[in-house]
Design a protein around this motif. Sequence first.
Motif, mmCIF file in Angstrom:
data_model
loop_
_atom_site.group_PDB
_atom_site.id
_atom_site.type_symbol
_atom_site.label_atom_id
_atom_site.label_comp_id
_atom_site.label_asym_id
_atom_site.label_seq_id
_atom_site.Cartn_x
_atom_site.Cartn_y
_atom_site.Cartn_z
ATOM 1 N N ALA A 69 5.352 13.891 -0.256
ATOM 2 C CA ALA A 69 4.711 12.577 -0.415
ATOM 3 C C ALA A 69 5.639 11.595 -1.121
ATOM 4 N N LYS A 70 6.327 12.070 -2.157
ATOM 5 C CA LYS A 70 7.273 11.189 -2.856
ATOM 6 C C LYS A 70 8.424 10.785 -1.940
ATOM 7 N N GLN A 71 8.878 11.714 -1.105
ATOM 8 C CA GLN A 71 9.950 11.390 -0.160
ATOM 9 C C GLN A 71 9.467 10.355 0.858
ATOM 10 N N ASP A 116 8.586 -7.996 -9.313
ATOM 11 C CA ASP A 116 7.871 -7.173 -10.294
ATOM 12 C C ASP A 116 6.611 -6.557 -9.691
ATOM 13 N N ALA A 117 5.880 -7.356 -8.929
ATOM 14 C CA ALA A 117 4.650 -6.854 -8.309
ATOM 15 C C ALA A 117 4.977 -5.776 -7.280
ATOM 16 N N GLU A 118 6.069 -5.941 -6.554
ATOM 17 C CA GLU A 118 6.448 -4.938 -5.550
ATOM 18 C C GLU A 118 6.839 -3.626 -6.232
ATOM 19 N N ARG A 119 7.597 -3.714 -7.336
ATOM 20 C CA ARG A 119 7.962 -2.491 -8.074
ATOM 21 C C ARG A 119 6.707 -1.811 -8.618
ATOM 22 N N ALA A 120 5.777 -2.611 -9.124
ATOM 23 C CA ALA A 120 4.527 -2.053 -9.646
ATOM 24 C C ALA A 120 3.739 -1.378 -8.526
ATOM 25 N N TYR A 121 3.757 -1.991 -7.328
ATOM 26 C CA TYR A 121 3.061 -1.402 -6.180
ATOM 27 C C TYR A 121 3.614 -0.021 -5.867
ATOM 28 N N ARG A 125 1.652 3.503 -6.328
ATOM 29 C CA ARG A 125 1.446 4.354 -5.144
ATOM 30 C C ARG A 125 1.933 5.779 -5.418
ATOM 31 N N GLU A 126 3.077 5.902 -6.067
ATOM 32 C CA GLU A 126 3.605 7.226 -6.406
ATOM 33 C C GLU A 126 2.709 7.917 -7.431
ATOM 34 N N GLN A 127 2.230 7.167 -8.418
ATOM 35 C CA GLN A 127 1.340 7.757 -9.423
ATOM 36 C C GLN A 127 0.026 8.217 -8.795
#
Length: 152
Positions: A69-71, A116-121, A125-127
């Motif tokens: 999933a992370k990949q 910043d919002a894209e990095r947070a997204y 998603r990973e979390q």
Amino acid sequence: MAVGILVVGIVVAGRLAFYYRDSYHHALDKQREFAQLAESRQKIIVDMQARQRVVAAIDAKYTKELADAKQTIADLQRDVSSGAKRLRVNATCERVSDATRASGMADASSPELTSDAERAYWRLREQLVTAEKQINGLQDYIRAIQNVEKTQ
């Protein structure tokens, strides 16, 4: 006198025989006790090994699923960064008034996320995937342990 010595010898021999007989039976009782203890501990070891195998299988399954999933998320993020795919946002822009348009302002472009919002997204998603896999793994672990306990 010879009869007295003979009687004393028989009594002493009898007492020695009873002493060694009692020691022998005491040793047999201890041997049975230790055999039962060993059997009990062997059952515990077998049970623990079964649980360890179940836990290892569950851990391997969810570790692989989490890595996959992370990949997938990393691949998607790389595709969005390279422009091969687009990240779509369900958003609307404020309407530009007719007066603003008349003054020469161009229509607003399509809505996009800030960096910043894209990095947070991507982080969220990973979390989310990590939490989901951990919860599913723990639930499977609990079910598996309950099944092991039922079979005993």
